[in-house]
Design an enzyme around this catalytic site. Structure first.
Site, PDB file in Angstrom:
ATOM      1  N   ASN A  79      36.124  24.799 -20.745  1.00  0.00           N
ATOM      2  CA  ASN A  79      37.052  25.617 -21.653  1.00  0.00           C
ATOM      3  C   ASN A  79      36.777  25.432 -23.091  1.00  0.00           C
ATOM      4  OD1 ASN A  79      38.836  23.330 -22.655  1.00  0.00           O
ATOM      5  ND2 ASN A  79      39.073  22.823 -20.250  1.00  0.00           N
ATOM      6  N   ASP A 110      40.774  22.246 -13.836  1.00  0.00           N
ATOM      7  CA  ASP A 110      41.459  22.026 -12.629  1.00  0.00           C
ATOM      8  C   ASP A 110      40.558  22.109 -11.433  1.00  0.00           C
ATOM      9  OD1 ASP A 110      43.896  21.846 -13.888  1.00  0.00           O
ATOM     10  OD2 ASP A 110      44.116  24.169 -14.003  1.00  0.00           O
ATOM     11  N   LYS A 114      18.364  25.078 -10.483  1.00  0.00           N
ATOM     12  CA  LYS A 114      19.081  26.109 -11.174  1.00  0.00           C
ATOM     13  C   LYS A 114      19.292  27.303 -10.026  1.00  0.00           C
ATOM     14  CE  LYS A 114      18.449  29.495 -14.732  1.00  0.00           C
ATOM     15  NZ  LYS A 114      17.361  30.414 -15.225  1.00  0.00           N
ATOM     16  N   ASP A 170      44.048  15.062 -10.373  1.00  0.00           N
ATOM     17  CA  ASP A 170      45.042  15.024 -11.437  1.00  0.00           C
ATOM     18  C   ASP A 170      45.137  13.659 -12.295  1.00  0.00           C
ATOM     19  OD1 ASP A 170      47.338  15.082 -13.247  1.00  0.00           O
ATOM     20  OD2 ASP A 170      47.669  17.143 -12.414  1.00  0.00           O
ATOM     21  N   ILE A 171      44.527  13.752 -13.714  1.00  0.00           N
ATOM     22  CA  ILE A 171      44.177  12.445 -14.145  1.00  0.00           C
ATOM     23  C   ILE A 171      45.446  11.583 -14.798  1.00  0.00           C
ATOM     24  CG2 ILE A 171      43.222  11.318 -16.064  1.00  0.00           C
ATOM     25  CD1 ILE A 171      41.070  13.512 -15.817  1.00  0.00           C
ATOM     26  N   VAL A 172      46.322  12.343 -15.182  1.00  0.00           N
ATOM     27  CA  VAL A 172      47.645  11.945 -15.856  1.00  0.00           C
ATOM     28  C   VAL A 172      48.557  11.465 -14.740  1.00  0.00           C
ATOM     29  CG1 VAL A 172      48.791  14.049 -16.093  1.00  0.00           C
ATOM     30  CG2 VAL A 172      49.092  12.380 -18.056  1.00  0.00           C
ATOM     31  N   LYS A 219      56.110  20.641 -15.166  1.00  0.00           N
ATOM     32  CA  LYS A 219      55.099  19.587 -15.109  1.00  0.00           C
ATOM     33  C   LYS A 219      55.542  18.275 -15.575  1.00  0.00           C
ATOM     34  CE  LYS A 219      51.251  22.588 -16.087  1.00  0.00           C
ATOM     35  NZ  LYS A 219      50.522  23.526 -17.264  1.00  0.00           N
ATOM     36  N   LYS A 255      54.405  15.698 -12.558  1.00  0.00           N
ATOM     37  CA  LYS A 255      53.331  14.769 -12.847  1.00  0.00           C
ATOM     38  C   LYS A 255      53.979  13.373 -13.146  1.00  0.00           C
ATOM     39  CE  LYS A 255      49.941  18.358 -14.433  1.00  0.00           C
ATOM     40  NZ  LYS A 255      48.608  18.101 -14.366  1.00  0.00           N
TER      41      LYS A 255
HETATM   42  O1  PMT Z   1      41.289  20.649 -28.360  1.00  0.00           O
HETATM   43  P1  PMT Z   1      42.034  21.275 -29.222  1.00  0.00           P
HETATM   44  O2  PMT Z   1      41.013  22.409 -29.457  1.00  0.00           O
HETATM   45  O3  PMT Z   1      42.575  20.775 -30.272  1.00  0.00           O
HETATM   46  O4  PMT Z   1      43.290  22.029 -28.360  1.00  0.00           O
HETATM   47  C1  PMT Z   1      44.398  21.241 -28.035  1.00  0.00           C
HETATM   48  C2  PMT Z   1      44.844  21.632 -26.595  1.00  0.00           C
HETATM   49  C3  PMT Z   1      45.374  22.951 -26.585  1.00  0.00           C
HETATM   50  C4  PMT Z   1      43.639  21.440 -25.663  1.00  0.00           C
HETATM   51  C5  PMT Z   1      46.080  20.459 -26.398  1.00  0.00           C
HETATM   52  O5  PMT Z   1      47.061  20.817 -27.297  1.00  0.00           O
HETATM   53  C6  PMT Z   1      46.600  20.767 -25.138  1.00  0.00           C
HETATM   54  O6  PMT Z   1      47.494  21.490 -24.831  1.00  0.00           O
HETATM   55  N1  PMT Z   1      46.139  19.942 -23.930  1.00  0.00           N
HETATM   56  C7  PMT Z   1      46.294  20.277 -22.547  1.00  0.00           C
HETATM   57  C8  PMT Z   1      45.716  21.147 -22.076  1.00  0.00           C
HETATM   58  C9  PMT Z   1      45.864  21.395 -20.512  1.00  0.00           C
HETATM   59  O7  PMT Z   1      45.054  21.339 -19.897  1.00  0.00           O
HETATM   60  O8  PMT Z   1      46.963  21.478 -20.190  1.00  0.00           O
HETATM   61  P2  PMT Z   1      47.591  21.655 -18.725  1.00  0.00           P
HETATM   62  O9  PMT Z   1      48.856  22.226 -18.799  1.00  0.00           O
HETATM   63  O10 PMT Z   1      46.264  22.534 -17.780  1.00  0.00           O
HETATM   64  O11 PMT Z   1      47.668  20.374 -18.094  1.00  0.00           O
HETATM   65  C10 PMT Z   1      48.905  19.444 -18.158  1.00  0.00           C
HETATM   66  C11 PMT Z   1      48.609  18.094 -18.268  1.00  0.00           C
HETATM   67  O12 PMT Z   1      47.840  17.662 -17.443  1.00  0.00           O
HETATM   68  C12 PMT Z   1      47.939  17.726 -19.611  1.00  0.00           C
HETATM   69  O13 PMT Z   1      48.164  16.663 -20.224  1.00  0.00           O
HETATM   70  C13 PMT Z   1      46.379  17.490 -18.930  1.00  0.00           C
HETATM   71  O14 PMT Z   1      45.538  16.704 -19.782  1.00  0.00           O
HETATM   72  C14 PMT Z   1      46.552  16.941 -17.442  1.00  0.00           C
HETATM   73  N2  PMT Z   1      45.668  17.237 -16.497  1.00  0.00           N
HETATM   74  C15 PMT Z   1      45.462  18.533 -16.098  1.00  0.00           C
HETATM   75  C16 PMT Z   1      44.573  18.629 -15.088  1.00  0.00           C
HETATM   76  C17 PMT Z   1      44.032  17.679 -14.686  1.00  0.00           C
HETATM   77  N3  PMT Z   1      43.005  17.523 -13.467  1.00  0.00           N
HETATM   78  N4  PMT Z   1      44.284  16.327 -14.978  1.00  0.00           N
HETATM   79  C18 PMT Z   1      45.100  16.238 -16.019  1.00  0.00           C
HETATM   80  O15 PMT Z   1      45.286  15.113 -16.163  1.00  0.00           O
END
Ligand code: PMT
Length: 398
Positions: free
Chosen positions: A210, A279, A289, A306-308, A337, A341
Site C-alpha cells: 500500500n 490484511d 516468477k 492481526d499484530i496490534v 476497532k 482489537k
Molecule cells: O505512513 P504514512 O504515509 O505517513 O501514512 C500514515 C497512515 C495513514 C498509514 C497512518 O496514519 C495510519 O492510519 N495507519 C494505520 C493504517 C491501517 O492499516 O489502518 P487499519 O484501519 O487497516 O488498521 C487498524 C489498526 O490495526 C492499525 O493500527 C494497524 O497498524 C493495525 N493492524 C492492521 C492489520 C493487521 N493485520 N495488523 C495490525 O496490527
C-alpha cells in the site's frame, strides 16, 4: 549530537538593535541541524538587511503579508503549518503587545495566530520599557498561553541604561530552544512503534502492498525520543531516513512485523501501531516468477495475523494505541476497532483525502478512547506526533 536535527524553525525578527544578533541565531540553529526560515517585520529591516538573513538561511526572507509571489511559493498559512517552532528573536515590546491582542496586520503576526507549533519569544527592549506593568502583564499573558520566554538578560543596553531587557545571547537562545524538544515526559519508558507498509510476496519479483510512506510512524518515533523514551521502531520498506537515537528493526511482511512486535513489546510500556499492515497475503508464494495466464487470473489470499491485537492480548498492562485508516464513517469504524482489537486508544485517520493521511506531509486525526475524544486539526506529521505523544504521556503516564 545535533539536538535540532530535522526541526523546522521560523525565526521571526522584529525591530530593535538586537536584530543584528538574529543573524548569529540562524547560524547556531543550523549548526544544531535545524532548517530555518526567516520572517522579518518591516521595522526589523531597518536594523538588518533581509539579504543578510537570506544568505545565511539559504531561503528567501518572508516579510510581506500581501506579497503574491511569496504566497505562490510558500503561503503564510503553509509556512505556519510547516514549522515545529516559531521563535521570535528579538521580540520588541510592540510586537509582544500585538501577540497578546492576536493582531494579524503583519506577516509575522498572522503566522503567530495560524501556527500549531510551539512559540518561543526572546524579548529585547529598554529596561524601563521591560519593567513597565503593561509589558510585564503582556509577558504574563503569553506565558499563560504556553509561550516560552527566553530571557531577557541584564546588563548595559545600547541606549546606555543598565538593567533587564537585553536579548539573550544566541548560544543561550539556541540551547533553550533545544531543551524545548526534549521534554522528558516519557523518560524511563519504552515505546515500540510500527510504521510504513508491509509487503506480501506473490512471487520472487511481485508483492501486495500500500501507499504508506512511514512518515507518521517515524514522526511518532522522533517525538517519543524527544520525550525521553527508549524507542524501538519496527518499519516496513520505506524511502525515508529513521530518526536518530532509536533502535530500528526493518521488516518486510506482516509475519515479520508480528514477530518483531511480540519480541520487543514484551518489556515495553507503550505500543503504537501506525503501520499499514496488509490484511491478506498470498496463500502460496510462487518459487518462480508467475507466468501470464491469459486475460485474467485469480490469486488466492489468506488473512494475515492481526499484530496490534496479538500484542494487546499478550501484554494486558501495555498501553496500546492503534490507528484506524478509513475512507468513510471514520469515527464509527475507529470505535469498532478500538473495542474489537482491545486497544487502549485509537487514532482515527481519514485517508480519503490526498492532503492528509497516506504519504502526505500533514495529517488531521482524532484521538478516541473510552472516556474522551480529541480532534487534532491539520498540521505537519512532525507536530502532530509531538501532540499525540504529549496527550498520551500527560493522560496516562503522569
Ligand atoms: O505512513 P504514512 O504515509 O505517513 O501514512 C500514515 C497512515 C495513514 C498509514 C497512518 O496514519 C495510519 O492510519 N495507519 C494505520 C493504517 C491501517 O492499516 O489502518 P487499519 O484501519 O487497516 O488498521 C487498524 C489498526 O490495526 C492499525 O493500527 C494497524 O497498524 C493495525 N493492524 C492492521 C492489520 C493487521 N493485520 N495488523 C495490525 O496490527
Amino acid at each position: 549530537m545535533s539536538t535540532l536535527s530535522n526541526k523546522r524553525i521560523i525565526l521571526g525578527v522584529t525591530g530593535g538593535i538586537a536584530a543584528y544578533k538574529s543573524a548569529e541565531v540562524v547560524r547556531r540553529l543550523q549548526d544544531q541541524g535545524a532548517e530555518v526560515r526567516v520572517v522579518m517585520t518591516p521595522a526589523a529591516s531597518e536594523f538588518i538587511r533581509p539579504l543578510t538573513m537570506q544568505a545565511l538561511s539559504g531561503h528567501p526572507v518572508h516579510s510581506d503579508l500581501l506579497d503574491s509571489e511569496a504566497e505562490a511559493g510558500m503561503g503564510h498559512i503553509e509556512l505556519a503549518r510547516w514549522a515545529d517552532l516559531l521563535l521570535i528573536a528579538p521580540a520588541s515590546a510592540d510586537f509582544i503587545a500585538n501577540m497578546v491582542h492576536g493582531k494579524a496586520d503583519s506577516l509575522l503576526g498572522a503566522i503567530h495566530l495560524a501556527t500549531p507549533a510551539k512559540v518561543a519569544v526572546a524579548p529585547a527592549m529598554n529596561q524601563a520599557m521591560w519593567s513597565h506593568p503593561a509589558s510585564l502583564a503582556n509577558i504574563d499573558t503569553l506565558e499563560q498561553r504556553g509561550v516560552t520566554m527566553i530571557g531577557p538578560d541584564e546588563g548595559i543596553q545600547a541606549c546606555g541604561d543598565i538593567g533587564p531587557g537585553r536579548m539573550e545571547q544566541p548560544d543561550s537562545i539556541v540551547s533553550k530552544v533545544s531543551s524545548l524538544f526534549q521534554n522528558g515526559l516519557l523518560a524511563g519508558k519504552k515505546v515500540v512503534i510500527t510504521a510504513g507498509p508491509t509487503r506480501e510476496a506473490l512471487d520472487p519479483v511481485r508483492y501486495i502492498s500500500n501507499h504508506s510512506s512511514g512518515k507518521m510512524g517515524f514522526a511518532l518515533a522522533a517525538a517519543a525520543v524527544e520525550a525521553g523514551a527508549e524507542v524501538c521502531l519496527i518499519s516496513g520498506p520505506v524511502a525515508i531516513v529513521p530518526p536518530e537515537r532509536c533502535e530500528v528493526i526493518s521488516i518486510v511482511s506482516a509475519q515479520d512485523m508480528l514477530d518483531a512486535s511480540l519480541a520487543t513489546a514484551a518489556d515495553a510500556d507503550i505500543f503504537i501501531a501506525a503501520a499499514a499492515v496488509a490484511d491478506y497475503r498470498a496463500s502460496t508464494i510462487a518459487d518462480q516468477k508467475i507466468k501470464k495466464q491469459g486475460d485474467s487470473m485469480t490469486i488466492s489470499l489468506e488473512k494475515n495475523p492481526d499484530i496490534v491485537s496479538a500484542v494487546a492480548l499478550a501484554n494486558p498492562n501495555l498501553f496500546v494505541l492503534g490507528f484506524a485508516a478509513e475512507t468513510q464513517d471514520v469515527e464509527t469504524y475507529a470505535r469498532e476497532k478500538l473495542e474489537r482489537k482491545k486497544l487502549s486508544a485509537i487514532i482515527a485517520n481519514d485517508v480519503s483525502r490526498t492532503d492528509v493521511g497516506f504519504n502526505a506531509d500533514d495529517n488531521e486525526v482524532s484521538w478516541i478512547d473510552r472516556s474522551s475524544s480529541v480532534v487534532f486539526s491539520k498540521r505537519s506529521k512532525t507536530q502532530l506526533a509531538r501532540d499525540i505523544i504529549e496527550h498520551l504521556a500527560k493522560g496516562h503516564f503522569h
